[in-house]
Design a protein around this motif. Structure first.
Motif, PDB file in Angstrom:
ATOM      1  N   VAL A 154      12.007  -0.139   0.043  1.00 14.31           N
ATOM      2  CA  VAL A 154      11.342   0.454  -0.642  1.00 14.31           C
ATOM      3  C   VAL A 154      11.216   1.838  -0.293  1.00 14.31           C
ATOM      4  N   ALA A 155      10.923   2.933  -0.922  1.00 17.74           N
ATOM      5  CA  ALA A 155      10.550   4.115  -0.561  1.00 17.74           C
ATOM      6  C   ALA A 155       9.398   4.554  -1.264  1.00 17.74           C
ATOM      7  N   VAL A 156       8.221   4.850  -1.102  1.00 15.42           N
ATOM      8  CA  VAL A 156       7.249   5.292  -1.475  1.00 15.42           C
ATOM      9  C   VAL A 156       6.803   6.941  -1.350  1.00 15.42           C
ATOM     10  N   LEU A 157       6.921   7.811  -2.195  1.00 16.67           N
ATOM     11  CA  LEU A 157       7.030   9.147  -2.250  1.00 16.67           C
ATOM     12  C   LEU A 157       5.578   9.694  -2.439  1.00 16.67           C
ATOM     13  N   GLY A 158       4.844   9.868  -1.627  1.00 16.55           N
ATOM     14  CA  GLY A 158       3.212  10.147  -1.740  1.00 16.55           C
ATOM     15  C   GLY A 158       2.481   9.206  -1.040  1.00 16.55           C
ATOM     16  N   SER A 159       1.699   9.715   0.027  1.00 20.88           N
ATOM     17  CA  SER A 159       0.922   8.363   0.671  1.00 20.88           C
ATOM     18  C   SER A 159      -0.612   8.815   0.315  1.00 20.88           C
ATOM     19  N   GLY A 160      -0.855   9.123  -0.627  1.00 17.83           N
ATOM     20  CA  GLY A 160      -2.313   9.077  -1.195  1.00 17.83           C
ATOM     21  C   GLY A 160      -2.841   7.782  -1.450  1.00 17.83           C
ATOM     22  N   THR A 161      -3.747   7.732  -1.963  1.00 14.47           N
ATOM     23  CA  THR A 161      -4.414   6.254  -2.375  1.00 14.47           C
ATOM     24  C   THR A 161      -3.412   5.385  -3.255  1.00 14.47           C
ATOM     25  N   ILE A 162      -3.001   5.954  -4.128  1.00 12.80           N
ATOM     26  CA  ILE A 162      -1.878   5.265  -5.046  1.00 12.80           C
ATOM     27  C   ILE A 162      -0.811   4.746  -4.280  1.00 12.80           C
ATOM     28  N   GLY A 163      -0.074   5.672  -3.585  1.00 10.51           N
ATOM     29  CA  GLY A 163       1.045   5.368  -2.866  1.00 10.51           C
ATOM     30  C   GLY A 163       0.880   4.168  -1.706  1.00 10.51           C
ATOM     31  N   LEU A 164      -0.410   4.432  -1.277  1.00  7.15           N
ATOM     32  CA  LEU A 164      -0.751   3.389   0.031  1.00  7.15           C
ATOM     33  C   LEU A 164      -0.978   1.936  -0.840  1.00  7.15           C
ATOM     34  N   SER A 165      -1.688   2.141  -2.079  1.00  2.00           N
ATOM     35  CA  SER A 165      -1.878   0.872  -2.818  1.00  2.00           C
ATOM     36  C   SER A 165      -0.724   0.350  -3.120  1.00  2.00           C
ATOM     37  N   CYS A 166       0.498   0.915  -3.383  1.00  2.00           N
ATOM     38  CA  CYS A 166       1.874   0.484  -3.606  1.00  2.00           C
ATOM     39  C   CYS A 166       2.288  -0.261  -2.449  1.00  2.00           C
ATOM     40  N   LEU A 167       2.301   0.414  -1.098  1.00  2.00           N
ATOM     41  CA  LEU A 167       2.426  -0.312   0.080  1.00  2.00           C
ATOM     42  C   LEU A 167       1.899  -1.472   0.248  1.00  2.00           C
ATOM     43  N   VAL A 168       0.587  -1.510   0.049  1.00  2.17           N
ATOM     44  CA  VAL A 168      -0.260  -2.768   0.353  1.00  2.17           C
ATOM     45  C   VAL A 168       0.322  -3.816  -0.610  1.00  2.17           C
ATOM     46  N   ALA A 169       0.593  -3.465  -1.758  1.00  2.00           N
ATOM     47  CA  ALA A 169       0.784  -4.524  -2.834  1.00  2.00           C
ATOM     48  C   ALA A 169       2.494  -5.058  -2.451  1.00  2.00           C
ATOM     49  N   THR A 170       3.363  -4.082  -2.053  1.00  2.00           N
ATOM     50  CA  THR A 170       4.611  -4.497  -1.734  1.00  2.00           C
ATOM     51  C   THR A 170       4.408  -5.598  -0.550  1.00  2.00           C
ATOM     52  N   ARG A 171       3.643  -5.351   0.360  1.00  2.00           N
ATOM     53  CA  ARG A 171       3.665  -6.181   1.528  1.00  2.00           C
ATOM     54  C   ARG A 171       2.975  -7.399   1.041  1.00  2.00           C
ATOM     55  N   ALA A 172       2.216  -7.577   0.131  1.00  2.00           N
ATOM     56  CA  ALA A 172       1.643  -8.782  -0.220  1.00  2.00           C
ATOM     57  C   ALA A 172       2.568  -9.626  -1.192  1.00  2.00           C
ATOM     58  N   LEU A 173       3.338  -8.894  -1.960  1.00  2.00           N
ATOM     59  CA  LEU A 173       4.567  -9.435  -2.793  1.00  2.00           C
ATOM     60  C   LEU A 173       5.700 -10.015  -2.245  1.00  2.00           C
ATOM     61  N   GLY A 174       6.186  -9.163  -1.226  1.00  2.00           N
ATOM     62  CA  GLY A 174       7.465  -9.596  -0.907  1.00  2.00           C
ATOM     63  C   GLY A 174       7.844  -9.372   0.604  1.00  2.00           C
ATOM     64  N   ARG A 175       8.931  -9.491   1.058  1.00  2.00           N
ATOM     65  CA  ARG A 175       9.453  -9.221   2.209  1.00  2.00           C
ATOM     66  C   ARG A 175      10.309  -7.920   2.429  1.00  2.00           C
ATOM     67  N   ALA A 176       9.957  -6.879   1.660  1.00  2.00           N
ATOM     68  CA  ALA A 176      10.408  -5.458   1.650  1.00  2.00           C
ATOM     69  C   ALA A 176      10.441  -4.631   3.162  1.00  2.00           C
ATOM     70  N   THR A 177      11.488  -3.689   3.140  1.00  2.00           N
ATOM     71  CA  THR A 177      11.065  -2.967   4.312  1.00  2.00           C
ATOM     72  C   THR A 177      10.630  -1.562   3.395  1.00  2.00           C
ATOM     73  N   VAL A 178       9.425  -1.048   4.054  1.00  2.00           N
ATOM     74  CA  VAL A 178       8.820   0.330   3.279  1.00  2.00           C
ATOM     75  C   VAL A 178       8.835   1.412   4.119  1.00  2.00           C
ATOM     76  N   ALA A 179       9.359   2.566   3.765  1.00  2.00           N
ATOM     77  CA  ALA A 179       9.280   3.953   4.178  1.00  2.00           C
ATOM     78  C   ALA A 179       8.370   4.584   3.228  1.00  2.00           C
ATOM     79  N   CYS A 180       7.292   5.311   3.896  1.00  2.00           N
ATOM     80  CA  CYS A 180       6.312   5.878   3.065  1.00  2.00           C
ATOM     81  C   CYS A 180       6.510   7.511   3.427  1.00  2.00           C
ATOM     82  N   VAL A 181       6.435   8.193   2.459  1.00  2.00           N
ATOM     83  CA  VAL A 181       6.751   9.881   2.583  1.00  2.00           C
ATOM     84  C   VAL A 181       5.547  10.638   2.433  1.00  2.00           C
ATOM     85  N   ASP A 182       5.317  11.641   2.921  1.00  2.00           N
ATOM     86  CA  ASP A 182       4.304  12.735   2.814  1.00  2.00           C
ATOM     87  C   ASP A 182       4.146  13.757   3.784  1.00  2.00           C
ATOM     88  N   LEU A 183       3.397  14.517   3.805  1.00  2.00           N
ATOM     89  CA  LEU A 183       3.158  15.599   4.705  1.00  2.00           C
ATOM     90  C   LEU A 183       2.379  15.426   5.698  1.00  2.00           C
TER      91      LEU A 183
END
Length: 363
Positions: free
Chosen positions: A176-205
């Motif tokens: 999983v790639a999350v483009l944007g690491s603001g509150t909603i992007g980080l919320s998607c990260l937290v949800a992914t960690r809770a829901l599955g076994r995904a490998t997650v890369a976040c993107v921002d500046l």
């Protein structure tokens, strides 16, 4: 009507009076009617939609208005005909109240209700104030002892939960790639960690965004200011992503999403855009991509986020980077309005009771 100690006739509020003008003042306190709750706000976050209203670009939230919808608080008064709530209950809330009778509401999609009413719209006072009136169908009880700042994060966390459910990461191995690491992007990260076994890369500046993302469980962080984010995502994940989440509406983000996802993959769009946004439809067709829009969240998403927080398996408070009092809410919006200053969630402490914030004012 069931009551706790009498609510005052006036309250403190930060009122949007004009474009980029937020004024701290005393105003009339709202009164709950039949079928309504009166809630004393403890803490409230600033959403991107609040910033849009502050800038004068929101489609319907216009001055004069009291903004805010990401909050936690305590029920003060319960109107007649309300069941399931009592004075003293800790609650958080959705940003809207759905009608309950349309096809979408009856089909368990109240977030898509075309007749829903929104906080901070048409004289409905939002949470940048001591008190807010809610309808029971938008309020959610929090477990006793929930940190008020964590409670104020439930609404954005529920949006991430909803997006990642649409992405079908529940219990599955995904890249999983999350483009944007603001509150909603980080919320998607937290949800992914809770829901599955995904490998997650976040993107921002910037490095600060990466530190926060890694602290919340990202396997990798790609600083888009240091090179091609598409190549960075593929390197970080060891190949193209199965799912790409668009959690920021910056120019070129859809090109990055299409480039980072595998053929036959899924792109979930949870960000809104300031205007029309170009999309390479030929690439979508030729690579047979699935594109899902994700809007708001459902009561189920709220319930699951609240249950997840209650287990203590993740500390979401690191999402918060700045703290302000209600009397300094104007400074909070000015900070968020600055593109040169990286911020996470900016939180306004409405309550002045230090004992309410168990980790202290600067938790």
């Amino acid at each position: 009507m069931t009551t706790a100690p009498e609510a005052p006739a006036t309250m403190r509020a930060a009122v949007l009076t004009a474009e980029r003008s937020l004024v701290y003042r005393e105003t009339a306190a709202p009164e709950p009617g039949p079928g309504e709750l009166l809630v004393r706000v403890a803490a409230t976050g600033i959403c991107g939609s609040d910033l849009a209203a502050y800038r004068g670009t929101h489609p319907y939230k216009k001055a004069p208005a009291v903004l805010g919808h990401e909050f936690s608080g305590t029920v003060v008064r319960v109107g007649e005909e309300v069941t399931g709530f009592a004075p003293g209950d800790l609650v958080c809330s959705a940003a809207f109240s759905h009608c309950g009778s349309c096809a979408e509401c009856e089909g368990e999609a109240p977030h898509l209700c075309s007749r829903k009413r929104n906080l901070s719209h048409l004289d409905w006072t939002g949470s940048f104030a001591d008190l807010v009136v809610l309808h029971p169908n938008m309020a959610h009880r929090l477990p006793p002892g929930t940190h008020p700042l964590a409670g104020a994060l439930v609404e954005p966390l529920s949006i991430g939960r909803h997006a990642m459910r649409l992405a079908d990461v529940d219990g599955a191995d995904r890249r999983v790639a999350v483009l944007g690491s603001g509150t909603i992007g980080l919320s998607c990260l937290v949800a992914t960690r809770a829901l599955g076994r995904a490998t997650v890369a976040c993107v921002d500046l910037g490095a600060a965004k990466g530190e926060t993302a890694r602290g919340l469980g990202a396997d990798a962080y790609v600083d888009a200011g240091e090179g091609d984010p598409v190549a960075g995502v593929r390197d970080a994940l060891g190949g193209p992503a199965d799912v790409v989440v668009i959690a920021s509406g910056y120019p070129g983000v859809t090109d990055h999403a299409i480039g980072a996802v595998r053929p036959g993959g899924v792109v979930v769009i949870v960000s809104y855009f300031d205007g029309p946004h170009p999309v390479d439809l030929n690439s979508l067709v030729g690579r047979e991509l699935t594109v899902r829009g994700s809007a708001l969240s459902t009561p189920r998403d709220f319930d699951e986020v609240i249950e997840h927080l209650a287990t203590g398996s993740v500390d979401v408070l690191p999402m918060i980077t700045h703290h302000f009092g209600l009397d300094d809410a104007a400074s909070a919006l000015r900070l968020m309005d600055r593109p040169d200053v990286p911020t996470g969630k900016i939180m306004i402490h409405v309550s002045t009771d230090p004992d309410e914030f168990t980790n202290g004012w600067n938790a």
